[in-house]
Design an enzyme around this catalytic site. Structure first.
Site, short mmCIF file in Angstrom:
data_model
loop_
_atom_site.label_atom_id
_atom_site.label_comp_id
_atom_site.label_asym_id
_atom_site.label_seq_id
_atom_site.Cartn_x
_atom_site.Cartn_y
_atom_site.Cartn_z
N SER A 57 0.84 -1.19 0.00
CA SER A 57 0.00 0.00 0.00
C SER A 57 0.88 1.25 0.00
CB SER A 57 -0.94 -0.01 1.21
OG SER A 57 -1.94 0.98 1.07
N GLY A 59 2.00 3.23 2.40
CA GLY A 59 3.10 3.28 3.36
C GLY A 59 4.33 2.55 2.87
N GLU A 60 4.12 1.39 2.27
CA GLU A 60 5.24 0.62 1.74
C GLU A 60 5.86 1.30 0.52
OE1 GLU A 60 3.21 -1.32 4.57
OE2 GLU A 60 2.23 -0.91 2.64
N PHE A 61 5.03 1.99 -0.25
CA PHE A 61 5.59 2.73 -1.38
C PHE A 61 6.54 3.83 -0.90
CE2 PHE A 61 5.48 6.46 -4.19
CZ PHE A 61 6.07 5.90 -5.31
#
Length: 414
Positions: A57, A59-61
């Site tokens: 999502s 945040g991981e990007f």
């Protein structure tokens, strides 16, 4: 177990289409994957070389951005494809100056994995933090695509570490190297025979540390703040706002910015109705005298990271309720003290910063008022606390450098 998994994944595709009639989020999930392969085939150039980055999502990007920057710096001709699993990530990052193609990740079926990789034909693949999909991993291993886990986190309750989880453990063999965030993850991997792992840290620290070097100026916030003390309350939910409102409404000598996590008309209206001080909104700022307003509602997205650069104190939302604490590192990098709610135990960086006394957790409006008043009135305390936050970020950077060093030392580096 693997056969059961494949049956369930294939069935889920049918179920999700029906569930979309009852859930807006599930409808977005399925709609975004409609004609996914056709869109990819139309946009991917077979003559180009691609690096694939997968993020669950948004945040991981954000964790992936330093890695993508590093690749673009070293290999400017290579194209970057970023896949998301969640609609929230895909919707909010359809464009980025470093990314050539955004796409949803198809459901993890063997057929989808093969078709996806046939189209992209990646030279390398990077998975961020977690979101492991066994059929994709098996397909990457079969193709001998160099695959890495970046800022990985493992927990002992995951299937990889169960006696019946061999097929999932086998999927991890796709990874050439695991760059993990903490010692626990490193030990868990070693306990099941993976020695190709190293403790490198969290690329989020690299991401937020780079923010200081960016242009953080926002003219209207400068006009709003003037020379006064400013508290920026970011990614707030109603539960967070209930902690703050008594203090906000009784603090005429402080200015406040609230950036709600959900920009919904009803929630913004409820917030407005709870205020008894002059306020302004981003959406109507041209019709407002910002210098006279005591509170500014950022009813927009994309400005919070820079807004923190103007803060003297920050409140980060999500931990007053059960939605999950938002990113405390964004304000910490600017060297300011941070306040959060009490539900933060699943967020090790918050626990660590609290132990260092750069962050304070509150459970009631009274607690919030008490620590806020101390931070406002005691400048020396406020500045020392902020220095702890800034040092915390600076001392934990370098995760991206660990990956870059590994690749540079490899004579077969692409």
């Amino acid at each position: 177990m693997q056969r059961i998994y494949n049956v369930l994944v294939n069935l889920s595709g049918v179920v999700l289409k029906s569930a979309g009639y009852f859930s807006k989020k599930l409808k977005e999930f399925t709609a975004g994957r409609t004609e996914l392969f056709e869109r990819l085939e139309a946009s991917i150039d077979a003559n180009e070389q691609y690096i694939w980055v997968h993020a669950a999502s948004l945040g991981e990007f954000e964790m992936a951005v330093p890695v993508i920057k590093m690749f673009k710096s070293n290999y400017p001709t290579k194209k970057i494809v970023v896949s998301f699993f969640s609609p929230s990530g895909y919707k909010n990052k359809k464009k980025h100056e470093l990314v050539d193609h955004f796409t949803y990740l198809p459901l993890d079926t063997q057929k989808n994995a093969e078709r996806f990789l046939n189209i992209i034909d990646p030279e390398m693949a990077f998975f961020i933090k977690y979101d492991f999909w066994p059929n994709f991993l098996y397909a990457l291993k079969e193709r001998k695509v160099r695959t890495f886990l970046v800022s990985g986190v493992f927990r002992k309750d995951q299937l990889f570490f169960k006696s019946y989880g061999k097929w999932m453990r086998d999927s991890l063999k796709a990874f050439e190297h695991f760059f993990v965030q903490n010692e626990e993850s490193l030990q868990l991997l070693q306990s099941v025979g993976f020695d190709n792992a190293s403790l490198s840290g969290d690329t989020r620290f690299d991401r937020v540390a780079a923010q200081i070097e960016s242009n953080n100026r926002i003219d209207f916030i400068e006009d709003f703040k003037g020379d006064e003390l400013l508290m920026v309350c970011g990614s707030t939910w109603p539960e967070d706002e209930s902690l703050m409102l008594d203090f906000i409404n009784t603090s005429p000598d402080i200015k406040f910015i609230i950036a709600p996590h959900q920009i919904k008309e009803e929630k913004i209206r409820n917030l407005e109705e709870s205020l008894n001080i002059p306020f302004a909104k981003f959406s109507t700022k041209e019709a407002t005298d910002l210098k006279k307003a005591r509170l500014l509602i950022l009813d927009t997205i994309g400005l919070l990271g820079r807004a923190y650069s103007y803060a003297d104190i920050a409140y980060v939302g999500g931990a007053a309720g059960k939605t999950g604490l938002h990113n405390i590192l964004e304000p910490a990098t600017f060297g300011i003290p941070i306040i959060i709610g009490e539900n933060y135990k699943r967020f090790p960086e918050a626990e660590k910063l609290r132990q260092l006394a750069g962050l304070f957790s509150v459970g009631t409006a009274k607690d919030f008022t008490k620590i806020s008043e101390k931070l406002v009135k005691d400048k020396d305390f406020r500045e020392k606390t902020g220095m702890i936050s800034g040092h915390f970020v600076n001392s934990n950077t370098g995760a991206t450098g660990s990956l870059e060093k590994y690749l540079r030392e490899d004579k077969n580096l692409i």
